[in-house]
Write an enzyme that holds these catalytic residues in place. Structure first.
Site, PDB file in Angstrom:
ATOM      1  CG  ASP A  82       0.914  -7.611  -9.231  1.00 50.06           C
ATOM      2  OD1 ASP A  82       2.041  -7.089  -9.220  1.00 50.06           O
ATOM      3  OD2 ASP A  82       0.197  -7.702  -8.217  1.00 50.06           O
ATOM      4  CG  HIS A 177       2.198  -9.125  -0.942  1.00 55.14           C
ATOM      5  ND1 HIS A 177       3.476  -9.551  -1.201  1.00 55.14           N
ATOM      6  CD2 HIS A 177       1.910  -8.200  -1.886  1.00 55.14           C
ATOM      7  CE1 HIS A 177       3.944  -8.902  -2.253  1.00 55.14           C
ATOM      8  NE2 HIS A 177       3.017  -8.073  -2.683  1.00 55.14           N
ATOM      9  CG  HIS A 207       4.349  -4.692  -4.979  1.00 59.65           C
ATOM     10  ND1 HIS A 207       3.943  -5.807  -5.680  1.00 59.65           N
ATOM     11  CD2 HIS A 207       4.921  -3.868  -5.894  1.00 59.65           C
ATOM     12  CE1 HIS A 207       4.261  -5.666  -6.949  1.00 59.65           C
ATOM     13  NE2 HIS A 207       4.862  -4.491  -7.099  1.00 59.65           N
ATOM     14  N   GLY A 208       1.541  -4.081  -1.699  1.00 57.15           N
ATOM     15  CA  GLY A 208       0.894  -4.269  -0.410  1.00 57.15           C
ATOM     16  C   GLY A 208       0.331  -2.984   0.147  1.00 57.15           C
ATOM     17  CG  ASN A 229       0.968  -3.051  -7.126  1.00 56.13           C
ATOM     18  OD1 ASN A 229       1.139  -2.063  -7.851  1.00 56.13           O
ATOM     19  ND2 ASN A 229       1.395  -4.244  -7.461  1.00 56.13           N
TER      20      ASN A 229
END
Length: 283
Positions: A82, A177, A207-208, A229
């Site tokens: 990642d 994130h 993401h996040g 994710n």
């Protein structure tokens, strides 16, 4: 069942659900994630971020461990590097047995991002591995949260997908994130996500995912996200379990505590698997 992300995400794209990708860094976290997926018959992705791989579990060490855990399970398991920002480390991870890598070249301009990502796509073909790219940029909750200027441009996403040949695409539409401030829920730009999906028609990645809120996760899946994710929420669940055991018994045996924490942290993973719609979706 040790596989790349390609097949599982193609089926998720066709079936309008998402596969969870959970950040791990050792045998205990990887085993917890895989066991949680096994209990729900869900495909799963074990994510290892570059910082953890460099400072804790190098690719030569962690890849065979996850592969063995995957071979002992009866659900699809992918091991994904990642946020790989170093070309040398990305190539080494593939050589050492990772089934998938995520190229993070978002620090470059569009042409530079395309060039670096395409290089890894070509390299990965020899290993039968899948590659995730990223277009747009996400902030971090400890610095600058994602702004409108950082969100993915749909037309650029289409160009990036065509010119790199990636198997899935991480896009930015409101998440960041890290751990959000208590009580804060990010606002997602679902119209942007819909447009990106309409143009690319490919597996898209959030993401996040940690702290984004159940409704945002559900709507993301409904509107085209096929991989989610989660890192902070899983790590926080492990930390909370450790604190609870130490509060109850400060003299607890370390192995006993870690064994229990590994089991208890699976509940968080199961929750996200259920949100993602991937229960029972493993081959």
């Amino acid at each position: 069942m040790y596989v790349s992300m390609k097949g599982m995400l193609e089926r998720a794209n066709q079936g309008n659900y998402a596969v969870m990708a959970i950040n791990c860094f050792n045998i205990e976290t990887a085993r917890a994630v895989i066991n949680a997926a096994q209990s729900l018959r869900a495909p799963i992705i074990v994510n290892i971020v570059q910082e953890h791989m460099v400072n804790h579990c190098d690719s030569e060490l962690i890849a065979p461990i996850v592969k063995m855990l995957a071979d002992r399970s009866s659900v699809e398991v992918a091991l994904n590097f990642d946020h790989g920002v170093d070309v040398g480390l990305l190539k080494k991870a593939l050589h050492d047995g990772y089934s998938s890598v995520m190229v993070d070249a978002s620090r470059y301009d569009l042409e530079g991002n395309i060039a670096m990502t395409r290089e890894i796509v070509e390299f990965a073909k020899a290993y039968g591995a899948s590659v995730e790219g990223e277009i747009g940029c996400m902030g971090g909750t400890e610095g600058t949260m994602t702004s409108d200027q950082m969100k993915t441009d749909p037309e650029q996403a289409l160009r990036f997908a065509k010119e790199t040949g990636v198997d899935c695409l991480a896009v930015s539409y409101g998440s960041s994130h890290g751990n959000y401030p208590e009580g804060y829920v990010p606002e997602f730009d679902f119209e942007r996500l819909k447009e990106i999906k309409k143009l690319t028609k490919m597996p898209l990645v959030l993401h996040g995912g940690s702290g984004s809120g159940d409704e945002n996760i559900r709507k993301s899946v409904e509107n085209g996200i096929n991989k989610i994710n989660v890192g902070c929420d899983f790590m926080n669940a492990n930390t909370a379990a450790i604190k609870a055991h130490l509060d109850k018994d400060p003299n607890i045996n370390y192995w006993v505590m870690m064994n229990q924490v590994e089991k208890e942290s699976q509940e968080l993973v199961k929750h996200y698997i259920q949100l993602s719609g991937s229960v029972g979706k493993s081959l």
